[in-house]
Motif scaffolding. Structure first.
Motif, PDB file in Angstrom:
ATOM      1  N   SER A 304       7.236   3.699   9.696  1.00  0.00           N
ATOM      2  CA  SER A 304       7.355   4.682   8.613  1.00  0.00           C
ATOM      3  C   SER A 304       6.218   5.696   8.732  1.00  0.00           C
ATOM      4  O   SER A 304       5.265   5.493   9.505  1.00  0.00           O
ATOM      5  N   PRO A 305       6.269   6.809   7.984  1.00  0.00           N
ATOM      6  CA  PRO A 305       5.155   7.762   8.022  1.00  0.00           C
ATOM      7  C   PRO A 305       3.810   7.112   7.713  1.00  0.00           C
ATOM      8  O   PRO A 305       2.804   7.412   8.374  1.00  0.00           O
ATOM      9  N   ALA A 306       3.777   6.215   6.709  1.00  0.00           N
ATOM     10  CA  ALA A 306       2.519   5.557   6.356  1.00  0.00           C
ATOM     11  C   ALA A 306       2.033   4.649   7.473  1.00  0.00           C
ATOM     12  O   ALA A 306       0.828   4.584   7.762  1.00  0.00           O
ATOM     13  N   ALA A 307       2.969   3.932   8.108  1.00  0.00           N
ATOM     14  CA  ALA A 307       2.576   3.036   9.197  1.00  0.00           C
ATOM     15  C   ALA A 307       1.993   3.828  10.369  1.00  0.00           C
ATOM     16  O   ALA A 307       1.041   3.384  11.022  1.00  0.00           O
ATOM     17  N   ARG A 308       2.555   5.010  10.608  1.00  0.00           N
ATOM     18  CA  ARG A 308       2.106   5.791  11.760  1.00  0.00           C
ATOM     19  C   ARG A 308       0.690   6.332  11.599  1.00  0.00           C
ATOM     20  O   ARG A 308       0.017   6.627  12.596  1.00  0.00           O
ATOM     21  N   ILE A 309       0.220   6.491  10.354  1.00  0.00           N
ATOM     22  CA  ILE A 309      -1.161   6.980  10.180  1.00  0.00           C
ATOM     23  C   ILE A 309      -2.114   5.842   9.822  1.00  0.00           C
ATOM     24  O   ILE A 309      -3.289   6.076   9.538  1.00  0.00           O
ATOM     25  N   GLY A 310      -1.606   4.600   9.818  1.00  0.00           N
ATOM     26  CA  GLY A 310      -2.487   3.456   9.646  1.00  0.00           C
ATOM     27  C   GLY A 310      -2.742   3.025   8.216  1.00  0.00           C
ATOM     28  O   GLY A 310      -3.681   2.248   7.972  1.00  0.00           O
ATOM     29  N   LEU A 311      -1.965   3.469   7.234  1.00  0.00           N
ATOM     30  CA  LEU A 311      -2.109   2.946   5.885  1.00  0.00           C
ATOM     31  C   LEU A 311      -1.785   1.460   5.878  1.00  0.00           C
ATOM     32  O   LEU A 311      -0.879   1.000   6.595  1.00  0.00           O
ATOM     33  N   THR A 312      -2.491   0.713   5.057  1.00  0.00           N
ATOM     34  CA  THR A 312      -2.275  -0.725   4.976  1.00  0.00           C
ATOM     35  C   THR A 312      -2.155  -1.150   3.513  1.00  0.00           C
ATOM     36  O   THR A 312      -2.557  -0.423   2.604  1.00  0.00           O
ATOM     37  N   ALA A 313      -1.600  -2.325   3.305  1.00  0.00           N
ATOM     38  CA  ALA A 313      -1.507  -2.875   1.959  1.00  0.00           C
ATOM     39  C   ALA A 313      -2.904  -2.966   1.339  1.00  0.00           C
ATOM     40  O   ALA A 313      -3.878  -3.276   2.033  1.00  0.00           O
ATOM     41  N   ASP A 314      -2.985  -2.671   0.044  1.00  0.00           N
ATOM     42  CA  ASP A 314      -4.219  -2.671  -0.753  1.00  0.00           C
ATOM     43  C   ASP A 314      -5.054  -1.412  -0.585  1.00  0.00           C
ATOM     44  O   ASP A 314      -6.090  -1.272  -1.253  1.00  0.00           O
ATOM     45  N   ASP A 315      -4.648  -0.483   0.293  1.00  0.00           N
ATOM     46  CA  ASP A 315      -5.282   0.832   0.259  1.00  0.00           C
ATOM     47  C   ASP A 315      -4.996   1.482  -1.088  1.00  0.00           C
ATOM     48  O   ASP A 315      -3.943   1.248  -1.698  1.00  0.00           O
ATOM     49  N   LEU A 316      -5.908   2.323  -1.556  1.00  0.00           N
ATOM     50  CA  LEU A 316      -5.744   3.025  -2.824  1.00  0.00           C
ATOM     51  C   LEU A 316      -5.562   4.511  -2.562  1.00  0.00           C
ATOM     52  O   LEU A 316      -6.340   5.116  -1.818  1.00  0.00           O
ATOM     53  N   LEU A 317      -4.547   5.116  -3.177  1.00  0.00           N
ATOM     54  CA  LEU A 317      -4.318   6.551  -3.084  1.00  0.00           C
ATOM     55  C   LEU A 317      -4.878   7.197  -4.345  1.00  0.00           C
ATOM     56  O   LEU A 317      -4.499   6.832  -5.461  1.00  0.00           O
ATOM     57  N   VAL A 318      -5.782   8.153  -4.172  1.00  0.00           N
ATOM     58  CA  VAL A 318      -6.451   8.758  -5.328  1.00  0.00           C
ATOM     59  C   VAL A 318      -6.278  10.267  -5.395  1.00  0.00           C
ATOM     60  O   VAL A 318      -6.631  10.890  -6.401  1.00  0.00           O
ATOM     61  N   GLY A 319      -5.733  10.899  -4.338  1.00  0.00           N
ATOM     62  CA  GLY A 319      -5.569  12.341  -4.364  1.00  0.00           C
ATOM     63  C   GLY A 319      -4.539  12.797  -3.360  1.00  0.00           C
ATOM     64  O   GLY A 319      -4.236  12.104  -2.381  1.00  0.00           O
ATOM     65  N   ILE A 320      -3.959  13.978  -3.619  1.00  0.00           N
ATOM     66  CA  ILE A 320      -3.006  14.577  -2.689  1.00  0.00           C
ATOM     67  C   ILE A 320      -3.207  16.086  -2.704  1.00  0.00           C
ATOM     68  O   ILE A 320      -3.357  16.709  -3.766  1.00  0.00           O
ATOM     69  N   ASP A 321      -3.266  16.665  -1.540  1.00  0.00           N
ATOM     70  CA  ASP A 321      -3.437  18.114  -1.397  1.00  0.00           C
ATOM     71  C   ASP A 321      -4.620  18.640  -2.210  1.00  0.00           C
ATOM     72  O   ASP A 321      -4.557  19.709  -2.839  1.00  0.00           O
ATOM     73  N   GLY A 322      -5.696  17.853  -2.262  1.00  0.00           N
ATOM     74  CA  GLY A 322      -6.916  18.323  -2.892  1.00  0.00           C
ATOM     75  C   GLY A 322      -7.011  18.128  -4.386  1.00  0.00           C
ATOM     76  O   GLY A 322      -7.979  18.584  -5.010  1.00  0.00           O
ATOM     77  N   ARG A 323      -6.060  17.457  -5.022  1.00  0.00           N
ATOM     78  CA  ARG A 323      -6.155  17.203  -6.468  1.00  0.00           C
ATOM     79  C   ARG A 323      -5.985  15.724  -6.746  1.00  0.00           C
ATOM     80  O   ARG A 323      -5.381  14.983  -5.970  1.00  0.00           O
ATOM     81  N   GLU A 324      -6.556  15.303  -7.878  1.00  0.00           N
ATOM     82  CA  GLU A 324      -6.513  13.895  -8.247  1.00  0.00           C
ATOM     83  C   GLU A 324      -5.100  13.454  -8.583  1.00  0.00           C
ATOM     84  O   GLU A 324      -4.289  14.231  -9.102  1.00  0.00           O
ATOM     85  N   LEU A 325      -4.840  12.189  -8.306  1.00  0.00           N
ATOM     86  CA  LEU A 325      -3.586  11.554  -8.702  1.00  0.00           C
ATOM     87  C   LEU A 325      -3.847  10.637  -9.886  1.00  0.00           C
ATOM     88  O   LEU A 325      -4.880   9.967  -9.950  1.00  0.00           O
ATOM     89  N   HIS A 326      -2.890  10.592 -10.805  1.00  0.00           N
ATOM     90  CA  HIS A 326      -3.026   9.775 -12.012  1.00  0.00           C
ATOM     91  C   HIS A 326      -1.853   8.821 -12.157  1.00  0.00           C
ATOM     92  O   HIS A 326      -1.290   8.663 -13.236  1.00  0.00           O
ATOM     93  N   GLY A 327      -1.492   8.188 -11.055  1.00  0.00           N
ATOM     94  CA  GLY A 327      -0.438   7.195 -11.093  1.00  0.00           C
ATOM     95  C   GLY A 327       0.735   7.567 -10.197  1.00  0.00           C
ATOM     96  O   GLY A 327       0.866   8.695  -9.708  1.00  0.00           O
ATOM     97  N   ARG A 328       1.595   6.569  -9.985  1.00  0.00           N
ATOM     98  CA  ARG A 328       2.751   6.758  -9.103  1.00  0.00           C
ATOM     99  C   ARG A 328       3.691   7.848  -9.609  1.00  0.00           C
ATOM    100  O   ARG A 328       4.233   8.626  -8.823  1.00  0.00           O
ATOM    101  N   SER A 329       3.905   7.926 -10.922  1.00  0.00           N
ATOM    102  CA  SER A 329       4.778   8.961 -11.473  1.00  0.00           C
ATOM    103  C   SER A 329       4.239  10.346 -11.158  1.00  0.00           C
ATOM    104  O   SER A 329       5.000  11.276 -10.857  1.00  0.00           O
ATOM    105  N   ASP A 330       2.931  10.496 -11.251  1.00  0.00           N
ATOM    106  CA  ASP A 330       2.292  11.768 -10.934  1.00  0.00           C
ATOM    107  C   ASP A 330       2.504  12.124  -9.465  1.00  0.00           C
ATOM    108  O   ASP A 330       2.837  13.268  -9.120  1.00  0.00           O
ATOM    109  N   LEU A 331       2.331  11.144  -8.594  1.00  0.00           N
ATOM    110  CA  LEU A 331       2.558  11.375  -7.163  1.00  0.00           C
ATOM    111  C   LEU A 331       4.002  11.789  -6.904  1.00  0.00           C
ATOM    112  O   LEU A 331       4.271  12.769  -6.194  1.00  0.00           O
TER     113      LEU A 331
END
Length: 458
Positions: A304-331
């Motif tokens: 998958s796209p995540a697997a190809r860049i090395g994301l792993t289980a328990d990694d935390l996503l905190v921002g996208i395109d330079g702005r903070e994320l506030h939950g899965r719905s926000d993403l």
């Protein structure tokens, strides 16, 4: 206006985060059938006379605002919904609510808010000239508070006027805007103001919305779903929310996002969200500035796209395109504004270490739906002759459905409240869950004469 009960999002400064109420809720009522007022009684005689130009009008009075309203008013509809409610004593009562909408295409596609039509048994769209039509629901995007309807006037009626669609990416602070809607049932009311802010984050009772347009054009209960226009009469937003503790603070969904979502709902029946290749959950974390919401990776799909860049289980996503994320719905709301295939910059945390990753998304592949059904749910499903759900033919005892007590012969009637009358519909709903990067769903199960709801991984 219903009170807003909002979980706090500590990472957002109070000056940046506004708690809002949807524009329509104060106009929702539920009464007995005998006492129900005519929901169109207020709007019936209140039409936009200004859209009927008279030859003897002084041309100096026809300002840019007047010209824009004359141009767009025939594209705006007042929306009335009718619904039924059952109380604790199993007595059924009827009720109705009102909102607004705007015609996007001459073939009858109407865009409005999801909260305007949610739970409706019947939807009616009424134009400024008094024409009224039943509206059919095409699709909804609850997480984005958008819905698409379709109306089908008789061939003998005048053709529908579609609004001209503008752009929300280049709005100017202070530029004039116009709102048209159905406040308090007063059909097709016009108010004006300016763009007060852009990219405004809003906190409601169950999530944080990002990138709203803020305006001081008067928006009241019943304006929900109506158009926000620029001075040329082009659609730049869908009026959605108000700040109930103050005046002159209204919010609109940017048109770039709204029209993309509408196009997806018409073409695919669901929003095409770029797929990251992961399942996600929200968790609270503590940072140097206090507690905040982060998104935890619970599963990474192979190839998958995540697997190809090395994301792993328990990694935390905190921002996208330079702005903070506030939950899965926000993403998901951010992703929904773009087509699959776009690349995004992700800010992640792994074991306390910050990472910046570039991820090229894809559409959700069919193999991921197959894997979810067979490997995670452990199910072999088949259609039913009466098209009432899909039947579980075989279950792997290690799968999530068997672990939740389901058996062969049980029927799955719905996923997250969306009916699954056929195998194709079942796969569509599984894909909808996986496109939203959710690890679980709520299944409506029938076993003989009993119907229950069960949460399970998929």
């Amino acid at each position: 206006m219903f009170p807003i009960r909002t979980p706090s999002v500590p990472s957002m400064r109070p000056s940046d985060r506004l708690r809002v109420g949807f524009c329509m809720v104060a106009l929702t009522w539920a009464t007995s059938a005998e006492a129900t007022p005519n929901p169109r009684s207020l709007a019936a005689g209140v039409h936009l006379m200004a859209v009927r130009p008279a030859a003897d009008i002084d041309p100096r009075r026809r300002t840019p605002v007047v010209k824009a309203v004359e141009k767009v008013a025939p594209s705006v509809v007042s929306i009335t919904t009718e619904f039924t409610q059952t109380d604790l004593f199993f007595q059924t009562r009827t009720g109705s609510s009102e909102g607004s909408g705007v015609v996007l295409s001459p073939d009858g596609v109407v865009l409005t808010n999801d909260h305007v039509i949610r739970g409706a048994d019947r939807i009616t769209a009424t134009f400024a000239d008094g024409r009224s039509y039943d509206a059919k629901l095409v699709g909804t995007a609850p997480e984005l508070d958008l819905a698409v309807l379709r109306i089908a006037p008789p061939a003998t009626d005048p053709p529908l006027n579609a609004v001209a669609v503008g752009a929300s990416g280049d709005l100017l602070l202070g530029e004039p805007v116009i709102a048209i809607g159905n406040p308090f049932g007063l059909g097709h009311t016009v108010t004006t103001g300016v763009v007060s802010a852009v990219s405004r984050p809003l906190e409601t009772d169950d999530r944080v919305y990002q990138d709203f347009i803020q305006t001081d054009a008067s928006i009241n209960p019943g304006n929900s779903g109506g158009p926000l226009l620029d001075i040329t009469g082009r659609l730049i937003g869908i009026n959605t929310a108000i700040y109930p503790q103050g005046r002159g603070i209204g919010f609109a969904i940017p048109v770039d996002r709204a029209v993309k979502v509408a196009r997806d709902l018409v073409q695919f029946g669901t929003v095409q969200v770029p797929w990251l290749g992961v399942d996600l959950d929200d968790i609270a974390i503590r940072t140097a500035t206090g507690r905040r919401i982060a998104i935890r990776v619970t599963r990474v799909y192979p190839d998958s796209p995540a697997a190809r860049i090395g994301l792993t289980a328990d990694d935390l996503l905190v921002g996208i395109d330079g702005r903070e994320l506030h939950g899965r719905s926000d993403l998901n709301a951010h992703l929904a504004a773009y087509d699959p295939g776009r690349s995004f910059s992700l800010d992640a945390i792994r074991s306390g270490r910050s990472l910046e990753l570039q991820l090229a998304t894809t559409p959700l592949p069919d193999r991921s739906i197959d894997r979810s059904i067979r490997a995670i749910m452990g199910a072999n499903i088949a259609a039913t002759t009466e098209r009432r759900g899909v039947v579980l033919q075989q279950l792997d005892p290690r799968g999530s459905l068997a672990q939740r007590g389901l058996r062969a012969g049980d029927r799955i009637l719905a996923i997250n409240g969306h009916a699954t009358p056929t195998v194709e519909a079942f796969r569509t709903q599984v894909g909808r869950v996986k496109s939203g990067h959710r690890p679980t769903a709520l299944f409506t199960i029938q076993r003989r004469m009993h119907v229950v709801r069960v949460s399970a991984a998929l």
